[in-house]
Design a protein around this motif. Structure first.
Motif, PDB file in Angstrom:
ATOM      1  N   ALA A 150      29.502  26.281  39.569  1.00 36.51           N
ATOM      2  CA  ALA A 150      30.238  27.428  39.724  1.00 36.51           C
ATOM      3  C   ALA A 150      29.397  28.418  38.787  1.00 36.51           C
ATOM      4  N   THR A 151      29.240  29.846  39.074  1.00 36.94           N
ATOM      5  CA  THR A 151      28.233  30.851  38.454  1.00 36.94           C
ATOM      6  C   THR A 151      29.062  32.086  37.869  1.00 36.94           C
ATOM      7  N   ILE A 152      28.679  32.658  36.722  1.00 36.37           N
ATOM      8  CA  ILE A 152      29.314  33.618  36.111  1.00 36.37           C
ATOM      9  C   ILE A 152      27.810  34.550  35.808  1.00 36.37           C
ATOM     10  N   PHE A 153      28.212  36.000  36.237  1.00 34.89           N
ATOM     11  CA  PHE A 153      27.137  36.936  35.961  1.00 34.89           C
ATOM     12  C   PHE A 153      27.566  37.612  34.718  1.00 34.89           C
ATOM     13  N   LEU A 154      26.712  37.726  33.579  1.00 36.46           N
ATOM     14  CA  LEU A 154      26.999  38.548  32.496  1.00 36.46           C
ATOM     15  C   LEU A 154      26.285  39.762  32.229  1.00 36.46           C
ATOM     16  N   THR A 155      27.117  40.848  32.033  1.00 35.08           N
ATOM     17  CA  THR A 155      26.148  42.047  31.954  1.00 35.08           C
ATOM     18  C   THR A 155      26.555  42.496  30.159  1.00 35.08           C
ATOM     19  N   VAL A 156      25.709  42.846  29.533  1.00 42.94           N
ATOM     20  CA  VAL A 156      25.949  43.175  28.361  1.00 42.94           C
ATOM     21  C   VAL A 156      25.610  44.912  28.044  1.00 42.94           C
ATOM     22  N   VAL A 157      26.511  45.399  27.374  1.00 36.44           N
ATOM     23  CA  VAL A 157      26.536  47.043  27.637  1.00 36.44           C
ATOM     24  C   VAL A 157      26.805  47.571  25.928  1.00 36.44           C
ATOM     25  N   GLN A 158      26.130  48.610  25.952  1.00 35.27           N
ATOM     26  CA  GLN A 158      26.017  49.026  24.177  1.00 35.27           C
ATOM     27  C   GLN A 158      27.631  49.479  23.823  1.00 35.27           C
ATOM     28  N   LYS A 159      28.498  50.052  24.735  1.00 40.40           N
ATOM     29  CA  LYS A 159      29.690  50.444  24.555  1.00 40.40           C
ATOM     30  C   LYS A 159      30.512  50.381  25.778  1.00 40.40           C
ATOM     31  N   MET A 160      31.800  50.181  25.578  1.00 38.20           N
ATOM     32  CA  MET A 160      32.651  49.943  26.882  1.00 38.20           C
ATOM     33  C   MET A 160      32.976  51.685  27.496  1.00 38.20           C
ATOM     34  N   VAL A 161      32.881  51.493  28.783  1.00 39.30           N
ATOM     35  CA  VAL A 161      33.263  53.018  29.201  1.00 39.30           C
ATOM     36  C   VAL A 161      34.667  52.905  29.604  1.00 39.30           C
ATOM     37  N   GLU A 162      35.382  53.884  29.138  1.00 38.63           N
ATOM     38  CA  GLU A 162      36.756  54.089  29.469  1.00 38.63           C
ATOM     39  C   GLU A 162      36.950  54.599  30.825  1.00 38.63           C
ATOM     40  N   THR A 163      37.866  54.208  31.762  1.00 37.02           N
ATOM     41  CA  THR A 163      37.765  54.611  33.062  1.00 37.02           C
ATOM     42  C   THR A 163      38.866  55.886  33.048  1.00 37.02           C
ATOM     43  N   ASP A 164      38.337  57.022  33.288  1.00 38.21           N
ATOM     44  CA  ASP A 164      39.381  58.122  33.520  1.00 38.21           C
ATOM     45  C   ASP A 164      40.202  58.258  34.625  1.00 38.21           C
ATOM     46  N   ASN A 165      41.355  58.032  34.613  1.00 37.71           N
ATOM     47  CA  ASN A 165      42.433  57.762  35.769  1.00 37.71           C
ATOM     48  C   ASN A 165      43.152  59.261  35.985  1.00 37.71           C
ATOM     49  N   THR A 166      42.663  60.155  35.251  1.00 38.08           N
ATOM     50  CA  THR A 166      43.453  61.456  35.400  1.00 38.08           C
ATOM     51  C   THR A 166      43.418  62.030  36.852  1.00 38.08           C
ATOM     52  N   LEU A 167      42.206  61.871  37.756  1.00 41.80           N
ATOM     53  CA  LEU A 167      41.965  62.478  38.958  1.00 41.80           C
ATOM     54  C   LEU A 167      42.919  61.502  39.841  1.00 41.80           C
ATOM     55  N   THR A 168      43.142  60.345  39.678  1.00 36.67           N
ATOM     56  CA  THR A 168      43.967  59.261  40.402  1.00 36.67           C
ATOM     57  C   THR A 168      45.550  59.787  40.318  1.00 36.67           C
ATOM     58  N   LEU A 169      45.780  59.625  38.930  1.00 35.18           N
ATOM     59  CA  LEU A 169      47.249  60.016  38.741  1.00 35.18           C
ATOM     60  C   LEU A 169      47.673  61.706  39.507  1.00 35.18           C
ATOM     61  N   ILE A 170      46.779  62.557  39.332  1.00 34.48           N
ATOM     62  CA  ILE A 170      46.999  63.777  40.105  1.00 34.48           C
ATOM     63  C   ILE A 170      47.294  63.465  41.459  1.00 34.48           C
ATOM     64  N   ILE A 171      46.315  62.769  42.184  1.00 35.24           N
ATOM     65  CA  ILE A 171      46.322  62.653  43.529  1.00 35.24           C
ATOM     66  C   ILE A 171      47.648  61.759  44.011  1.00 35.24           C
ATOM     67  N   VAL A 172      47.892  60.835  43.134  1.00 35.65           N
ATOM     68  CA  VAL A 172      49.099  59.934  43.403  1.00 35.65           C
ATOM     69  C   VAL A 172      50.220  60.965  43.201  1.00 35.65           C
ATOM     70  N   GLY A 173      50.283  61.790  42.161  1.00 33.45           N
ATOM     71  CA  GLY A 173      51.419  62.645  42.044  1.00 33.45           C
ATOM     72  C   GLY A 173      51.824  63.695  43.088  1.00 33.45           C
TER      73      GLY A 173
END
Length: 206
Positions: free
Chosen positions: A123-146
């Motif tokens: 079985a295979t895993i693909f690893l990605t290495v990043v400088q910093k983790m990007v936080e997902t902005d859920n504001t727009l999603t919350l507004i649409i759901v609201g």
């Protein structure tokens, strides 16, 4: 039937890396590379190997039986074995320490079971290495759901009000009909109009 026997053997050993085969790690952090295997008829002197980009061996281990833990044959100094095979799951996961950008790529967990005519699977895993983790902005999603939730709520409220109003109108109309029928009957009887008691003649005598 030799063909049937080979078919059964081919599907007896399975290797998995979990629900997703992609992992993201922060530069200079430690990352878990999960892997486990299942076998229908058990295992004996099972061999497992981790490869980086299909060619570079980073961990090589063996397991004598279900009652024993894996033992190391060879490994990269930055790789640590964190699995266990005496529990419920035959876990042969590893941790890659101090991840660098050059560590990004394909990691393959390969298993061979001599007890199953050397059946092997990987079985295979693909690893990605990043400088910093990007936080997902859920504001727009919350507004649409609201907004959608609010509109659905208003629609339900409107339908309830409509049902109540229609019910009241229906009851009011039914009440008026009863009054009209009742008063019409009384007027006919009292005033001697057609169909009233005053015009009813006695049946002719024989």
């Amino acid at each position: 039937l030799p063909g049937l026997h080979i078919f059964a053997i081919a599907f007896a050993l399975e290797v998995t890396v979990g629900k997703t085969n992609t992992v993201t790690a922060l530069n200079n952090s430690d990352v878990l590379l999960p892997c486990s295997f299942t076998t229908c008829i058990g295992f004996q002197d099972l061999v497992f190997t981790w490869y980086f980009n299909s060619t570079e061996m980073i961990y090589h281990g063996k397991i004598k039986s279900k009652a024993s833990e894996p033992f190391l044959v060879g490994r990269n100094p930055r790789v640590e074995f964190v699995g266990s095979t005496t529990g419920k799951e035959n876990n042969i996961s590893i941790v890659l320490k101090n991840v660098e950008f050059s560590d990004a790529g394909k990691y393959t967990c390969h298993v061979k079971n001599p007890k199953e005519k050397n059946a092997q699977h990987n079985a295979t895993i693909f690893l990605t290495v990043v400088q910093k983790m990007v936080e997902t902005d859920n504001t727009l999603t919350l507004i649409i759901v609201g907004v959608v939730g609010g509109l659905i709520g208003l629609l339900i409220l409107f339908m309830l009000i409509k049902r109540v109003v229609l019910f009241i109108i229906k009851k009011t109309q039914d009440g008026k009909k009863e009054c009209l029928v009742s008063s019409s009957g009384n007027d006919n009887t009292e005033n001697g109009l057609a169909g009233s008691k005053a015009e009813q003649k006695a049946p002719p005598k024989a």
